[in-house]
Design a protein around this motif. Sequence first.
Motif, PDB file in Angstrom:
ATOM      1  N   GLY A  57       0.822  -1.201   0.000  1.00 41.02           N
ATOM      2  CA  GLY A  57       0.000   0.000   0.000  1.00 41.02           C
ATOM      3  C   GLY A  57       0.858   1.254   0.000  1.00 41.02           C
ATOM      4  N   GLU A  58       0.266   2.351   0.496  1.00 38.68           N
ATOM      5  CA  GLU A  58       0.918   3.656   0.466  1.00 38.68           C
ATOM      6  C   GLU A  58       1.371   4.064   1.861  1.00 38.68           C
ATOM      7  N   GLU A  96       7.703   7.424  -4.552  1.00 38.39           N
ATOM      8  CA  GLU A  96       7.193   8.667  -5.095  1.00 38.39           C
ATOM      9  C   GLU A  96       7.954   9.811  -4.440  1.00 38.39           C
ATOM     10  N   ARG A 117       7.563   8.922  -0.433  1.00 37.50           N
ATOM     11  CA  ARG A 117       6.807   7.836   0.192  1.00 37.50           C
ATOM     12  C   ARG A 117       6.962   6.587  -0.658  1.00 37.50           C
ATOM     13  N   VAL A 142       5.489   3.155  -2.133  1.00 38.80           N
ATOM     14  CA  VAL A 142       4.167   2.640  -2.476  1.00 38.80           C
ATOM     15  C   VAL A 142       4.348   1.274  -3.124  1.00 38.80           C
ATOM     16  N   ASP A 188       2.099  -1.915  -4.765  1.00 37.75           N
ATOM     17  CA  ASP A 188       0.790  -2.400  -5.197  1.00 37.75           C
ATOM     18  C   ASP A 188       0.505  -3.798  -4.661  1.00 37.75           C
TER      19      ASP A 188
END
Length: 112
Positions: A43-44, A66, A90, A92, A94
């Motif tokens: 996730g983020e 990112e 950050r 990230v 998937d």
Amino acid sequence: MTAASTTGPVSITAAIAGLPGPFQQRELAVVNDTVVRVAQLAGEFPWHHHDEDELFLCWDGSFRIELAGREPVTLHAGEMFVVPKGIRHRPVADGVAHTLLIERPETAQYGN
């Protein structure tokens, strides 16, 4: 977080298996003025920055970092990237990925 014993080998695979969940870290070793940590990504993660450089080494899976005002950097197993100090970023993922982090022991996970 406690560093693993330096009297024998450290199993990164075992450390990863023992992680409780996404974005949880485990300290593997302290080397001079740095620490090696392993973390699960899924996730983020929140945007943040550090007052020091942060090295990400993708251990398995893939994820992107990112970066504020820049193109994201995607890492696959065996690739690494250094986020320069002061850059908002950050990770990230998937899916599930794992990373080794090399940073100062006092580096706060959620930044400064």
